[in-house]
Each structure stands twice: as C-alpha cells, then as structure tokens.
Design a protein around this motif. Structure first.
Motif, PDB file in Angstrom:
ATOM      1  N   THR A  57      -1.627  -3.355 -14.962  1.00  0.00           N
ATOM      2  CA  THR A  57      -0.433  -2.893 -14.976  1.00  0.00           C
ATOM      3  C   THR A  57      -0.077  -1.892 -13.627  1.00  0.00           C
ATOM      4  O   THR A  57       0.829  -1.997 -12.972  1.00  0.00           O
ATOM      5  N   ILE A  58      -1.290  -1.293 -13.610  1.00  0.00           N
ATOM      6  CA  ILE A  58      -1.360  -0.275 -12.545  1.00  0.00           C
ATOM      7  C   ILE A  58      -1.275  -0.877 -11.061  1.00  0.00           C
ATOM      8  O   ILE A  58      -0.565  -0.619 -10.197  1.00  0.00           O
ATOM      9  N   VAL A  59      -2.189  -1.981 -10.960  1.00  0.00           N
ATOM     10  CA  VAL A  59      -2.287  -2.356  -9.655  1.00  0.00           C
ATOM     11  C   VAL A  59      -1.183  -3.433  -9.483  1.00  0.00           C
ATOM     12  O   VAL A  59      -0.765  -3.583  -8.512  1.00  0.00           O
ATOM     13  N   SER A  60      -0.448  -4.063 -10.491  1.00  0.00           N
ATOM     14  CA  SER A  60       0.842  -4.678 -10.354  1.00  0.00           C
ATOM     15  C   SER A  60       1.837  -3.986  -9.933  1.00  0.00           C
ATOM     16  O   SER A  60       2.587  -4.247  -8.926  1.00  0.00           O
ATOM     17  N   ASN A  61       2.056  -2.921 -10.586  1.00  0.00           N
ATOM     18  CA  ASN A  61       3.057  -1.978 -10.075  1.00  0.00           C
ATOM     19  C   ASN A  61       3.052  -1.441  -8.647  1.00  0.00           C
ATOM     20  O   ASN A  61       4.019  -1.046  -8.162  1.00  0.00           O
ATOM     21  N   SER A  62       1.797  -1.200  -8.641  1.00  0.00           N
ATOM     22  CA  SER A  62       1.658  -0.542  -7.238  1.00  0.00           C
ATOM     23  C   SER A  62       1.792  -1.796  -6.142  1.00  0.00           C
ATOM     24  O   SER A  62       2.514  -1.273  -4.921  1.00  0.00           O
ATOM     25  N   PHE A  63       1.338  -2.849  -6.403  1.00  0.00           N
ATOM     26  CA  PHE A  63       1.656  -4.125  -5.409  1.00  0.00           C
ATOM     27  C   PHE A  63       3.183  -4.243  -5.400  1.00  0.00           C
ATOM     28  O   PHE A  63       3.676  -4.564  -4.468  1.00  0.00           O
ATOM     29  N   ARG A  64       3.732  -4.157  -6.561  1.00  0.00           N
ATOM     30  CA  ARG A  64       5.194  -4.528  -6.410  1.00  0.00           C
ATOM     31  C   ARG A  64       5.976  -3.459  -5.802  1.00  0.00           C
ATOM     32  O   ARG A  64       6.895  -3.843  -4.811  1.00  0.00           O
ATOM     33  N   GLN A  65       5.727  -2.262  -5.893  1.00  0.00           N
ATOM     34  CA  GLN A  65       6.249  -1.324  -5.027  1.00  0.00           C
ATOM     35  C   GLN A  65       5.961  -1.402  -3.589  1.00  0.00           C
ATOM     36  O   GLN A  65       6.960  -1.244  -2.654  1.00  0.00           O
ATOM     37  N   THR A  66       4.961  -1.666  -3.434  1.00  0.00           N
ATOM     38  CA  THR A  66       4.659  -1.816  -1.861  1.00  0.00           C
ATOM     39  C   THR A  66       5.450  -3.261  -1.476  1.00  0.00           C
ATOM     40  O   THR A  66       5.646  -3.083   0.050  1.00  0.00           O
ATOM     41  N   LEU A  67       5.150  -4.215  -2.022  1.00  0.00           N
ATOM     42  CA  LEU A  67       5.941  -5.289  -1.328  1.00  0.00           C
ATOM     43  C   LEU A  67       7.334  -5.066  -1.503  1.00  0.00           C
ATOM     44  O   LEU A  67       8.064  -5.514  -0.423  1.00  0.00           O
ATOM     45  N   THR A  68       7.909  -4.452  -2.190  1.00  0.00           N
ATOM     46  CA  THR A  68       9.507  -3.939  -2.591  1.00  0.00           C
ATOM     47  C   THR A  68       9.799  -3.111  -1.010  1.00  0.00           C
ATOM     48  O   THR A  68      10.796  -3.587  -0.375  1.00  0.00           O
ATOM     49  N   ALA A  69       8.904  -2.242  -0.963  1.00  0.00           N
ATOM     50  CA  ALA A  69       9.113  -1.275   0.257  1.00  0.00           C
ATOM     51  C   ALA A  69       8.978  -2.208   1.612  1.00  0.00           C
ATOM     52  O   ALA A  69      10.025  -1.867   2.527  1.00  0.00           O
ATOM     53  N   ASP A  70       7.984  -3.047   1.522  1.00  0.00           N
ATOM     54  CA  ASP A  70       7.842  -3.853   2.961  1.00  0.00           C
ATOM     55  C   ASP A  70       9.211  -4.778   2.789  1.00  0.00           C
ATOM     56  O   ASP A  70       9.681  -4.963   4.122  1.00  0.00           O
ATOM     57  N   LEU A  71       9.737  -5.377   1.979  1.00  0.00           N
ATOM     58  CA  LEU A  71      10.883  -6.444   2.122  1.00  0.00           C
ATOM     59  C   LEU A  71      12.085  -5.465   2.582  1.00  0.00           C
ATOM     60  O   LEU A  71      12.763  -5.983   3.348  1.00  0.00           O
ATOM     61  N   LEU A  72      12.462  -4.489   1.932  1.00  0.00           N
ATOM     62  CA  LEU A  72      13.567  -3.681   2.257  1.00  0.00           C
ATOM     63  C   LEU A  72      13.357  -3.096   3.585  1.00  0.00           C
ATOM     64  O   LEU A  72      14.214  -3.148   4.402  1.00  0.00           O
ATOM     65  N   THR A  73      12.148  -2.622   4.090  1.00  0.00           N
ATOM     66  CA  THR A  73      11.685  -2.443   5.645  1.00  0.00           C
ATOM     67  C   THR A  73      12.178  -3.558   6.688  1.00  0.00           C
ATOM     68  O   THR A  73      12.970  -3.545   7.581  1.00  0.00           O
ATOM     69  N   ALA A  74      11.757  -5.070   6.207  1.00  0.00           N
ATOM     70  CA  ALA A  74      12.178  -5.895   6.872  1.00  0.00           C
ATOM     71  C   ALA A  74      13.817  -6.446   6.791  1.00  0.00           C
ATOM     72  O   ALA A  74      14.497  -6.903   7.826  1.00  0.00           O
ATOM     73  N   ILE A  75      14.345  -6.416   5.502  1.00  0.00           N
ATOM     74  CA  ILE A  75      15.566  -6.870   5.294  1.00  0.00           C
ATOM     75  C   ILE A  75      16.638  -5.957   5.843  1.00  0.00           C
ATOM     76  O   ILE A  75      17.727  -6.393   6.485  1.00  0.00           O
ATOM     77  N   ASN A  76      16.479  -4.819   6.008  1.00  0.00           N
ATOM     78  CA  ASN A  76      17.753  -3.647   6.208  1.00  0.00           C
ATOM     79  C   ASN A  76      18.061  -4.084   7.818  1.00  0.00           C
ATOM     80  O   ASN A  76      19.037  -4.279   8.199  1.00  0.00           O
ATOM     81  N   PRO A  77      17.086  -4.089   8.510  1.00  0.00           N
ATOM     82  CA  PRO A  77      17.141  -4.147  10.095  1.00  0.00           C
ATOM     83  C   PRO A  77      17.694  -5.693  10.167  1.00  0.00           C
ATOM     84  O   PRO A  77      18.536  -5.966  10.979  1.00  0.00           O
ATOM     85  N   LEU A  78      17.228  -6.642   9.363  1.00  0.00           N
ATOM     86  CA  LEU A  78      17.687  -8.046   9.495  1.00  0.00           C
ATOM     87  C   LEU A  78      19.142  -8.048   9.106  1.00  0.00           C
ATOM     88  O   LEU A  78      20.052  -8.991  10.041  1.00  0.00           O
ATOM     89  N   ALA A  79      19.502  -7.539   8.237  1.00  0.00           N
ATOM     90  CA  ALA A  79      20.838  -7.514   7.806  1.00  0.00           C
ATOM     91  C   ALA A  79      21.920  -6.785   8.893  1.00  0.00           C
ATOM     92  O   ALA A  79      23.071  -7.332   9.060  1.00  0.00           O
TER      93      ALA A  79
END
Length: 266
Positions: A57-79
C-alpha cells in the motif's frame, strides 16, 4: 480359587491404570504442541500478510502520487500549448475570411448557389478556380491541407478538391452554426472522421476516416453581413504530434491524444 482370580484381576487393573494415564497425558501434550505450532504458524502468516499489504500500500500510494505529479506536469503545459495552437488556427482562419479578394469571391459563389443556367454555372466555376488560386499560398504558408466554404445552412459551396465538393459536407457538430452565423465567432471544430478520401499521415495511403479538423471563421459580404463560413482543413495527427514532441522533450514515455469518442489524434 475364585478369590485368587479376583485378586489377580484387580492387580491387573491397578497395573494397567498408570499406563493408560501416561498414554492420555502424552496424547494431550502432543495435541497441545500441535495446536501451538499451528497457531504460531497462522499468526506468523497473518503478520506477514499485514506487513506485505502495508508495504504494498505504501509503495503503491507513493508510486501513484509520483505518477500523478508527473502526468500533471506533462498535461498542464500540453493543455496550454493546445489552447494556444487553437487560437493561432482561429487567427489564420479569420485572416483568410477577412481577405478582400476571398470575401468578394465567396460572395459571388453564395449569389450563384442554386443557379441552374449555363451562364451561372460558368461564372461559378470561374469564381471557384480563382478562389483556389487565392487560397493556395495561404494554405501552403500555414500548413493547411485544403479549404471549404459553407453557406448559412452549412451547405458546401466551395472546396480545394472536387471530391470534397462532391461529398456535400461533413458530419454535423452541435452549436457550430450558431457560433459562426449567430455569434460571428471563429472556431476550431472537434475532430471527426473524414467522409472523403484523404492520405493518412501514417502510410500516406488514400483512405476514408482520416481524422480531420476545420479552423473556421465567418465571411462577410460587401454589406458586412455574414453570408458564409470558410474552413481550413487541419490534420490533427500531424499538428498534435508536433506539440507533443515539444512538451515531452527529455522524457522517455509516449504521449497520445484522443478525442472524447476515442479517435486517435496523435
């Protein structure tokens, strides 16, 4: 003799009693030991499960948070890049719609629409040929793959290609007519599958269903009345691929753009 047998039986029972007690005591200890062993194993397994679940759970949550941050970092300038790109397409469409020569030729085509005699058909053909000549440098300069002209009822009255003109139009999009002819605003259509043959970006094969967008703007006549709309054909896969190649620079992932219906645009 009878008394002697009785004494013998009693002595045998007394002799066997300790052996029976010893057997049951041994059996009880064995069962208790087995029970303790299995309970320890079950408790250990439970602890391991809880520990594994907690770590997962800890690893999954950490990975999910990191992935979400990376996606938002990519999506915001893309939008933002897509929004700026849409505005630039609208600006080019507005520029074409306000070109004096384009307005004059489109007004002629609107007036001649529905004319059935030979003179009207000849004048209409001449205006279409001239409009294609006028539009050619603008299309080439901005990377558009053709143009179309619609009247107020979204009937197709001009196009760069004869096969597009013969198709009669494109799939209706809610609110498009109101934007162009009521609000007098330029717009970029939602992506749609072409109903005529175009070359695909992947293999350059001529096929139907190629993703298409139109940058559109209202065209006014000499009295400043909106009488038509011009649309410049955009190849979304080519344009979006250019945007994505910039926004994902330095990243190892692949980015794709789909419309709301699942049509691949990049």
């Amino acid at each position: 003799p009878a008394g002697r047998r009785t004494d013998t039986l009693m002595s045998d029972e007394l002799a066997s009693a300790p052996r029976s007690d010893h057997y049951w005591s041994f059996l009880k200890r064995s069962v208790l030991s087995w029970y303790k062993t299995w309970m320890a194993a079950i408790v250990a397994a439970g602890l391991l499960f809880v520990l594994d679940w907690s770590v997962h759970t800890i690893v999954s949550n950490s990975f999910r948070q990191t992935l979400t941050a990376d996606l938002l970092t990519a999506i915001n300038p893309l939008a933002m890049a897509i929004e700026l790109w849409i505005r630039s397409q609208e600006d080019v469409a507005n520029s074409a719609a306000n070109d004096p020569r384009v307005r004059e030729l489109v007004e002629t085509l609107v007036k001649l629409e529905g004319g059935g005699d030979a003179a009207d058909q000849k004048a209409k053909s001449a205006a279409l040929v001239e409009l294609r000549k006028v539009m050619a440098p603008r299309l080439k300069a901005h990377g558009f793959d053709g143009f179309v002209v619609f009247d107020q009822h979204l009937n197709l009255i001009a196009a760069r290609r004869n096969r597009v003109l013969a198709s009669g139009g494109f799939p209706a999009q809610p609110g498009l007519a109101n934007k162009l002819f009521r609000d007098h605003r330029s717009t970029v259509t939602h992506p749609f599958k072409s109903t005529v043959l175009f070359k695909s970006e992947e293999d350059q094969e001529t096929e139907e269903g190629v993703p298409t967008m139109l940058a559109m703007a209202p065209v006014r006549n000499s009295n400043n009345v909106v009488v038509a709309a011009i649309g410049l054909r955009v190849r979304p896969r080519a344009r979006f691929s250019e945007i994505l190649s910039v926004t994902r620079e330095g990243k190892t992932w692949e980015t794709y753009v789909f419309d709301r219906n699942g049509l691949l645009l990049s």
